[in-house]
Design an enzyme around this catalytic site. Structure first.
Site, PDB file in Angstrom:
ATOM      1  N   GLU A 165       0.802  -1.228   0.000  1.00 21.73           N
ATOM      2  CA  GLU A 165       0.000   0.000   0.000  1.00 21.73           C
ATOM      3  C   GLU A 165       0.833   1.277   0.000  1.00 21.73           C
ATOM      4  O   GLU A 165       0.678   2.138   0.872  1.00 21.73           O
ATOM      5  CB  GLU A 165      -0.991   0.001   1.174  1.00 21.73           C
ATOM      6  CG  GLU A 165      -2.051  -1.066   1.045  1.00 21.73           C
ATOM      7  CD  GLU A 165      -3.242  -0.883   1.972  1.00 21.73           C
ATOM      8  OE1 GLU A 165      -3.300   0.117   2.712  1.00 21.73           O
ATOM      9  OE2 GLU A 165      -4.135  -1.755   1.949  1.00 21.73           O
ATOM     10  N   GLU A 370      -5.613  -8.597   0.340  1.00 22.63           N
ATOM     11  CA  GLU A 370      -6.343  -8.235   1.560  1.00 22.63           C
ATOM     12  C   GLU A 370      -7.797  -7.971   1.208  1.00 22.63           C
ATOM     13  O   GLU A 370      -8.100  -7.382   0.156  1.00 22.63           O
ATOM     14  CB  GLU A 370      -5.764  -6.967   2.224  1.00 22.63           C
ATOM     15  CG  GLU A 370      -4.476  -7.198   2.962  1.00 22.63           C
ATOM     16  CD  GLU A 370      -3.960  -5.961   3.685  1.00 22.63           C
ATOM     17  OE1 GLU A 370      -4.777  -5.185   4.220  1.00 22.63           O
ATOM     18  OE2 GLU A 370      -2.729  -5.782   3.709  1.00 22.63           O
TER      19      GLU A 370
HETATM   20  C1  BGP Z   1      -4.658  -2.299   5.276  1.00 26.82           C
HETATM   21  C2  BGP Z   1      -3.266  -2.633   5.782  1.00 26.82           C
HETATM   22  C3  BGP Z   1      -3.249  -3.737   6.804  1.00 26.82           C
HETATM   23  C4  BGP Z   1      -4.393  -3.674   7.792  1.00 26.82           C
HETATM   24  C5  BGP Z   1      -5.716  -3.373   7.133  1.00 26.82           C
HETATM   25  C6  BGP Z   1      -6.861  -3.166   8.112  1.00 26.82           C
HETATM   26  O1  BGP Z   1      -4.668  -1.052   4.681  1.00 26.82           O
HETATM   27  O2  BGP Z   1      -2.466  -3.038   4.695  1.00 26.82           O
HETATM   28  O3  BGP Z   1      -1.988  -3.713   7.415  1.00 26.82           O
HETATM   29  O4  BGP Z   1      -4.086  -2.856   8.834  1.00 26.82           O
HETATM   30  O5  BGP Z   1      -5.625  -2.249   6.306  1.00 26.82           O
HETATM   31  O6  BGP Z   1      -6.741  -1.904   8.691  1.00 26.82           O
HETATM   32  P1  BGP Z   1      -7.190  -1.559  10.165  1.00 26.82           P
HETATM   33  O7  BGP Z   1      -6.473  -2.500  11.045  1.00 26.82           O
HETATM   34  O8  BGP Z   1      -6.800  -0.142  10.374  1.00 26.82           O
HETATM   35  O9  BGP Z   1      -8.662  -1.756  10.212  1.00 26.82           O
END
Ligand code: BGP
Length: 470
Positions: A165, A370
């Site tokens: 990201e 993801e």
């Molecule tokens: C994405 C990241 C992850 C994870 C996910 C969920 O953008 O790559 O590392 O953190 O988001 O985010 P959060 O934990 O803030 O809900």
């Protein structure tokens, strides 16, 4: 579009799960690991930090055994740069190499394909102190780090992801955290950092192809489609502005090696364009990815900018992410989509659209690295978590992946966030994503035992049947 026949998932489909080093491992200063910017960031009071996280560093064997029971065909995790090079560059920490070597061997023992992210937000703090990505020396440091990973793990790992990201780091720097006492970079600095990351990524992709003949490598971007708030043409232009500046501009560089014209003009007009040195664009172009990895959670709906400060507002339920940009676009509500308890839009159809657009534009296989729902899961007296909302979320998204496959998009795998509970960057363990519950609170570590959630059994059956979701 109505189909008479929905295509099955390919036999080789990579059914997986994701984590990242700082969110799952803990052991932040153990066995020679150096601090990263994440370790040094300010933390909200009463929210779990990253020092212990899910203690995967000490429990990876138990966790991988559970992943095998779940039936995972792939596990996407990240290597902490500071375990390998505590100072970001220079002396190698043998313990770090050994840890990941053992972890990769353990995965291979169960036939789980390792998918390795090289850099997931956790830049070595020693490099940050020397200017971080503003400093061109960080490009060389990243290339040397990558060379070390290819040398040691190149024969055991087939799938590599360069930078997680990059677009989130550039567009929402506050979302990742500000190092203690530090301040957020200016926009000019951010786009210089972005350029340096692209040069580093280009060089690393070339290196991977030289050093790992069986390796495949790609960027991992947070990608989402943009809807226009109404059929007003100006809303359509604003949505296109943001879809380009937020997503395509990063991938156009990573895949085609060129600055998107709209993006470049946006930078120049604001005097925030990066300095491009001789050879940079050639390096960016020469590093061609074998696939694109995308992280998809939500869609965004966009309206015409009003040209004043009211264009900018925080995302609902998430003060760290500001949406809108004066004179470019403003965020709008979409009454056709749902929302999570944390205010994130739930839009499975948006995933199909995002996949279609990305495949049409780049014609490369797509790995979903993801996708998932963050929720305040509760452990029941029966020692499980009734996370039907997670099952619904993933089922609905998988249905759209299958439709995208039927549309002709080459999707090669699905690695939801997260294989196991991890620390949410801002909401600690109040916001969980895993198929496996980790028994700990925000400050109270309890016993950290692993408990299978209802979604664990459901996802296991999805994998066993190669995608039957009912
Ligand atoms: C994405 C990241 C992850 C994870 C996910 C969920 O953008 O790559 O590392 O953190 O988001 O985010 P959060 O934990 O803030 O809900």
């Amino acid at each position: 579009m109505k189909y008479n026949h929905i295509k099955p998932f390919p036999e080789s489909f990579l059914w997986g799960g994701s984590t990242s080093a700082y969110q799952v491992e803990g052991a932040w200063n153990v066995d020679g690991k150096g601090p990263s910017v994440i370790d040094m960031m300010n933390h909200p009071e009463g929210t779990a930090g990253f020092t212990v996280a899910s203690d995967h560093y000490h429990r990876y064997k138990e966790d991988i055994k559970l992943f095998a029971e779940l039936g995972l065909k792939a596990y996407r995790f990240s290597i902490a740069w500071t375990r390998i090079f505590p100072e970001g560059t220079g002396e190698i920490n043998k313990n770090g190499l050994e840890f990941y070597n053992n972890l990769i061997d353990e995965l291979n023992k169960y036939g789980i394909e390792p998918i390795v992210t090289m850099y997931h937000f956790d830049l070595p703090y020693a490099l940050e102190e020397k200017g971080g990505w503003n400093n061109r020396a960080t490009v060389d440091a990243f290339v040397e780090y990558a060379r070390t990973l290819f040398e040691h793990f190149g024969k055991k790992v087939r799938y590599w992801l360069t930078i997680n990201e990059q677009n989130t780091m550039i567009l929402h720097p506050g979302a990742i955290g500000v190092p203690k006492g530090g301040k957020l970079p200016t926009k000019k600095e951010l786009y210089q950092q972005n350029h340096h990351m692209l040069v580093a990524q280009g060089r690393v992709m070339q290196l991977c192809h030289e050093m790992c003949p069986n390796g495949k490598i790609g960027p991992a971007i947070n990608l989402t489609t943009m809807y226009q708030a109404t059929c007003k043409p100006e809303d359509a232009i604003a949505a296109h502005n943001w879809e380009t500046i937020r997503g395509w501009s990063f991938l156009d560089l990573a895949v085609n090696g060129r600055y998107n014209a709209l993006f470049w003009n946006y930078l120049v007009e604001r005097q925030i364009e990066p300095i491009i040195e001789e050879g940079d664009l050639a390096d960016i172009k020469a590093g061609s990815p074998d696939f694109i990895a995308i992280n998809y959670y939500s869609t965004v709906t966009i309206a015409e900018s009003k040209g004043d400060a009211s264009d900018v507002s925080p995302r609902a339920g998430d003060q760290q992410i500001m949406l809108g940009e004066e004179g470019v676009y403003r965020a709008a509500e979409n009454s056709y989509v749902g929302k999570t308890k944390y205010g994130w839009v739930i839009d499975p159809v948006g995933l199909r659209l995002t996949l279609r657009k990305a495949f049409e534009r780049y014609n490369l296989p797509i790995l979903i690295t993801e996708n998932g729902i963050g929720a305040p899961d509760e452990l029941t007296d029966e020692e499980t978590v009734e996370d039907d909302y997670r099952i619904d979320y993933i089922r609905d998204h998988l249905k759209q992946v299958q439709l995208a496959l039927t549309d002709g998009v080459q999707v090669i795998g699905y690695c939801p966030w997260a294989a196991i509970d991890v620390v949410s960057t801002h909401q600690g363990y109040r916001k969980r994503y895993g198929f496996i519950y980790v028994n700990r609170g925000e400050d109270d570590l309890l016993d950290l035992r692993r408990i299978k959630k209802k979604s664990f059994y459901w996802y296991k059956q999805v994998i066993e049947t190669n995608g039957r979701t009912n």
